[in-house]
Design an enzyme around this catalytic site. Structure first.
Site, short mmCIF file in Angstrom:
data_model
loop_
_atom_site.label_atom_id
_atom_site.label_comp_id
_atom_site.label_asym_id
_atom_site.label_seq_id
_atom_site.Cartn_x
_atom_site.Cartn_y
_atom_site.Cartn_z
N ALA A 1 14.85 19.32 -4.88
CA ALA A 1 15.61 18.88 -6.05
C ALA A 1 15.26 17.42 -6.31
O ALA A 1 14.59 16.78 -5.50
CB ALA A 1 17.10 19.04 -5.83
N LYS A 2 15.69 16.91 -7.44
CA LYS A 2 15.50 15.49 -7.74
C LYS A 2 16.50 15.09 -8.81
O LYS A 2 16.90 15.91 -9.65
CB LYS A 2 14.08 15.20 -8.23
CG LYS A 2 13.60 13.80 -7.91
CD LYS A 2 13.29 13.64 -6.43
CE LYS A 2 12.70 12.29 -6.11
NZ LYS A 2 12.23 12.19 -4.72
#
Length: 418
Positions: free
Chosen positions: A105-106
């Site tokens: 994720a980011k």
């Protein structure tokens, strides 16, 4: 009209090539080409002058097929959805290539943090945490620091999330201060991993780190720690850069002295010492050296400068610093490149250690953490090396094949729902 670089299209292009080269399942790969969730939020905060300003924020959750989502939060004026999607995808690959039980994720906020006060940054961080609270958590999605964020940012994330949940939740994020459940060795982990990666590829060619001439683009957390650790291990740091420009010295720069200078609030453009010349960032990349370490942002080594580089090795400390077009040029020139999804994975590996300590209420020594980090990276390097030898491909293709095969196998084992 010049095409605008899209990091997400770049990572898809590389993945497509790796899937074809590795003969991997295209059915399950289709799931990996698309993030599972893309969230965009608007963040109104009260500025110090009493006005209200609205910022845009993002959280992209690419894949949790191998474990909870994991990925940093960056504050940068050029952050947009395509960048965050690319970074989330790279995180999935990174966790898979070093074989830790995380997905990718980011997060990001489109903001120039240098133009906000500390209290404004605190309000912005807390508002962002509130906006994404429903999709993060110790067993769902665990944020961490990234560009222009740090342990203080994570302390605000932790406190906001814990208040919303009515109890201490140290496992919600990593990269925290030690006093709040952070891990020893975490601040320097990404840089340490870059140095370990450099040592491993040099050894593969019968060379040692000691005496090796290194250029490092970027002097944030990753670049500075890479410089100091490599310097202490006998490498010769011949060039460095930050947002203000670059410095170069053929006899080597004192990384400890320069780090202290920068920590006192100075920029590299202000640094003066015997034999040091001030140059542009473009000139720095073309400096004669053994190892070039891009540790800034993506899209730095392109088809425009790849043909002029004067290094023998590139070790990617930044995410996505080299374009797919440049990769082809570097391969033809015989420049060995160690890709970001392996080279800068030290941060997420030690974040994993921090998370394990938090959820099991443990503490480990710095020595134990550094040894476990080196053991994991050495094993991952051997896995990539085996694919490189079998396929006769670049190290980037080898790393991508290792990562994608693990993600695709996990998808095949689980199957589709419903």
């Amino acid at each position: 009209m010049e095409n605008i670089y899209n990091p997400y299209e770049n990572v898809l292009k590389v993945m497509d090539e790796a899937v074809e080269l590795g003969g991997l399942s295209t059915d399950m790969y289709e799931m990996i080409r698309h993030p599972q969730r893309e969230l965009k939020v608007y963040l109104p905060i009260r500025m110090d002058d009493g006005s209200v300003k609205v910022f845009e924020g993002y959280r992209v959750q690419h894949s949790n097929i191998r474990g909870p989502f994991k990925g940093g939060i960056r504050f940068h004026q050029n952050t947009d959805l395509n960048e965050v999607k690319a970074l989330a995808t790279w995180m999935s690959l990174k966790c898979a290539v070093v074989n830790i039980p995380y997905g990718g994720a980011k997060g990001g906020i489109t903001v120039d943090p240098s133009k906000l006060s500390k209290t404004e940054l605190m309000r912005l961080t807390r508002r962002y945490t509130f906006a994404i609270e429903s999709i993060i958590g110790p067993d769902k999605d665990i944020p961490a620091p990234d560009v222009n964020t740090n342990a203080q940012t994570m302390a605000w994330v932790l406190d906001t999330y814990s208040m919303l949940n009515g109890k201490p939740c140290p496992g919600v994020c990593t990269g925290k201060p030690l006093e709040l459940g952070g891990s020893k060795g975490r601040p320097s982990a990404t840089g340490r991993g870059v140095v370990i990666s450099t040592k491993l590829i040099l050894a593969e060619h019968g060379e040692k780190l000691e005496g090796t001439k290194i250029v490092i683009q970027g002097f944030g957390n990753v670049g500075a720690n890479t410089a100091r650790i490599a310097f202490h291990r006998g490498a010769v740091i011949v060039g460095l850069s930050d947002v203000s420009g670059a410095i170069r010295c053929k006899d080597g720069l004192d990384a400890d002295e320069i780090s202290k200078f920068v920590e006192e609030g100075h920029l590299l453009s202000e640094y003066e010492s015997e034999g040091v010349e001030h140059i542009s960032n473009d000139e720095l990349l073309l400096t004669d050296c053994d190892v070039l370490i891009p540790a800034a942002l993506e899209n730095q080594i392109t088809d425009k400068n790849a043909k002029d580089l004067k290094c023998r090795y590139i070790v990617e400390a930044a995410n996505g610093p080299t374009t797919a077009e440049a990769d082809s040029i570097l391969k033809d020139r015989g420049i060995v490149l160690i890709p970001d999804i392996f080279a800068n994975s030290g941060g997420v590996v030690v974040s994993y250690f921090e998370w394990v300590q938090n959820i099991q209420i443990l503490t480990w020594s710095r020595e134990q953490i550094n040894k476990m980090l080196e053991d994991i990276l050495t094993k991952a390097f051997a896995d990539i090396k085996a694919v490189v030898a079998k396929q006769g491909c670049t190290w980037r293709m080898g790393a991508y094949i290792v990562a994608l095969s693990r993600l695709i196998t996990a998808n095949e084992v689980k199957g589709l729902f419903p």
